[in-house]
Design a protein around this motif. Structure first.
Motif, short mmCIF file in Angstrom:
data_model
loop_
_atom_site.label_atom_id
_atom_site.label_comp_id
_atom_site.label_asym_id
_atom_site.label_seq_id
_atom_site.Cartn_x
_atom_site.Cartn_y
_atom_site.Cartn_z
N VAL A 202 69.58 23.57 80.62
CA VAL A 202 69.82 22.22 80.11
C VAL A 202 68.52 21.43 80.15
O VAL A 202 67.85 21.40 81.19
CB VAL A 202 70.89 21.50 80.97
N THR A 203 68.16 20.84 79.03
CA THR A 203 66.91 20.07 79.02
C THR A 203 66.89 19.02 77.92
O THR A 203 67.58 19.16 76.91
CB THR A 203 65.70 21.02 78.85
N HIS A 204 66.10 17.98 78.15
CA HIS A 204 65.79 17.02 77.09
C HIS A 204 64.45 17.36 76.45
O HIS A 204 64.08 16.76 75.45
CB HIS A 204 65.72 15.60 77.66
N GLU A 205 63.73 18.26 77.08
CA GLU A 205 62.38 18.59 76.61
C GLU A 205 62.47 19.77 75.66
O GLU A 205 62.66 20.91 76.08
CB GLU A 205 61.48 18.96 77.79
N ILE A 206 62.33 19.50 74.38
CA ILE A 206 62.54 20.56 73.40
C ILE A 206 61.36 21.52 73.35
O ILE A 206 61.52 22.73 73.39
CB ILE A 206 62.72 19.94 71.99
N ASN A 207 60.15 20.95 73.28
CA ASN A 207 58.99 21.78 72.95
C ASN A 207 58.66 22.88 73.95
O ASN A 207 58.36 24.00 73.55
CB ASN A 207 57.78 20.89 72.65
N PRO A 208 58.72 22.60 75.25
CA PRO A 208 58.36 23.68 76.18
C PRO A 208 59.32 24.87 76.11
O PRO A 208 58.93 25.99 76.43
CB PRO A 208 58.44 23.02 77.56
N VAL A 209 60.59 24.65 75.71
CA VAL A 209 61.53 25.77 75.69
C VAL A 209 61.53 26.53 74.35
O VAL A 209 62.06 27.63 74.27
CB VAL A 209 62.99 25.35 76.02
N LEU A 210 60.92 25.92 73.32
CA LEU A 210 60.99 26.54 72.00
C LEU A 210 60.51 27.98 71.98
O LEU A 210 61.13 28.83 71.34
CB LEU A 210 60.18 25.73 70.98
N PRO A 211 59.41 28.30 72.68
CA PRO A 211 58.95 29.69 72.59
C PRO A 211 59.91 30.69 73.25
O PRO A 211 59.79 31.89 73.02
CB PRO A 211 57.61 29.68 73.36
N TYR A 212 60.81 30.20 74.08
CA TYR A 212 61.63 31.12 74.90
C TYR A 212 63.09 31.17 74.48
O TYR A 212 63.75 32.18 74.71
CB TYR A 212 61.55 30.71 76.37
N ALA A 213 63.62 30.07 73.97
CA ALA A 213 65.06 30.01 73.74
C ALA A 213 65.48 30.97 72.62
O ALA A 213 64.93 30.93 71.53
CB ALA A 213 65.47 28.58 73.39
#
Ligand SMILES: Nc1ncnc2c1ncn2[C@@H]1O[C@H](COP(=O)(O)OP(=O)(O)OP(=O)(O)O)[C@@H](O)[C@H]1O
Length: 291
Positions: A202-213
């Protein structure tokens, strides 16, 4: 469904709905699966029900409707094999607890009722969890003296101390700078790759998770959409989800979402709705819930 039949799915929510008292459901008609090694990011506005979803997966909150299984069992029965990183608070500055003690609490908390392991085995498990997040160098420091980023790595080590098959993270990037956000995401990504642990993040931070999700579950105003990042995080998909114009822009390689309404329209359950989409990677995302 038995453990073996359900083995390919760490999480299976089917027709799930959650509402409190007589209020509008936070989400409904939610079908969600999480496979071993899969990284599912859960995004959405404040109050859209992200933490509540994790609480359901932890067996702390019953559904209003639908079914839920975790590791092929009830969430409560699966709890020992689920790691949880709760929404963070800074550690009490007066606490003398060392980093490795905190990780030990995560280990001990999952051992109740199981055969007692030796002190050496316990220590090895804690050392392994500390090493996994790169925290060995500050293992003996008082936890309260560590930076926010280091404290967050410790929380993840605490959740990993039970060697979980499923890892649930609630806003683990909160208050971290981009460098530490990336570090936390990379640690979680390594875990799922090396151990096939499923991740719900769960996160509000989109960019850091983009490479992994692998997939994004986006909750908004009683509706949701599920699909690969590049299909969910588009102006078209979010506009449809929110029911008003939303733009997803790319600025210097970062996604920026503009125009999210302060109060998303809450879609009444009496209106017709589409079937949710839940298969990873191979189809376009669809909004689900009433439309
Ligand atoms: N036990 C409860 N009883 C009544 N309402 C509750 C309960 N638990 C949560 N809620 C409400 O459900 C809504 C969703 O809460 P939740 O914490 O899941 O949202 P969230 O998407 O995680 O929000 P945030 O991004 O702000 O952390 C909130 O309005 C909250 O007040």
């Amino acid at each position: 469904m038995s453990d073996i039949e359900d083995g390919a799915q760490l999480v299976r929510l089917s027709g799930a709905a959650l509402g409190f008292d007589a209020g509008e459901p936070l989400w409904e008609a939610l079908d969600l699966t999480v496979r071993p090694g899969e990284f599912v990011a859960v995004l959405g506005a404040n109050g859209s029900g992200k933490t509540t979803l994790l609480r359901c997966l932890l067996g702390m909150q019953p559904l209003s409707a639908g079914t839920i299984s975790v590791l092929g069992k009830s969430p409560t029965a699966a709890r020992r094999e689920v790691g949880y990183v709760p929404q963070q608070r800074r550690f009490d500055p007066l606490t003398p607890v060392r980093a490795r003690d905190l990780v030990g609490y995560g280990y001990d908390g999952h051992q109740w009722g199981l055969p007692v392991l030796s002190r050496r085995q316990r220590r090895e498990r804690i050392d392994a969890a500390l090493a996994e997040v790169g925290a060995t160098r500050f293992a003996d420091a008082p936890a309260s003296r560590l930076s926010g980023g280091q404290q967050q790595l410790l929380r993840i080590a605490q959740a990993l101390a039970c060697d979980p098959r499923l890892l649930l993270c609630d806003e683990p990037l909160l208050s971290l700078d981009l460098h530490h956000q990336r570090e936390v995401c990379a640690v979680v990504d390594r875990r799922r790759r090396d151990h096939d642990t499923g991740v719900v993040f769960v996160t509000h931070e989109i960019n850091p998770v983009l490479p992994y999700a692998d997939r994004v579950l986006y909750l908004a105003g009683g509706r949701f959409t599920i699909g690969p990042v590049d299909e969910v995080m588009t102006s078209q998909t979010l506009t449809r989800l929110y029911g008003s114009p939303v733009d997803v822009l790319k600025v210097r390689g970062q996604l920026v979402v503009v125009g999210i309404p302060d109060h998303p329209v809450h879609h009444s359950s009496s209106e017709p709705h589409d079937e949710p989409h839940d298969e990873p990677h191979d189809e376009a995302p669809e909004s689900a819930g009433p439309s």
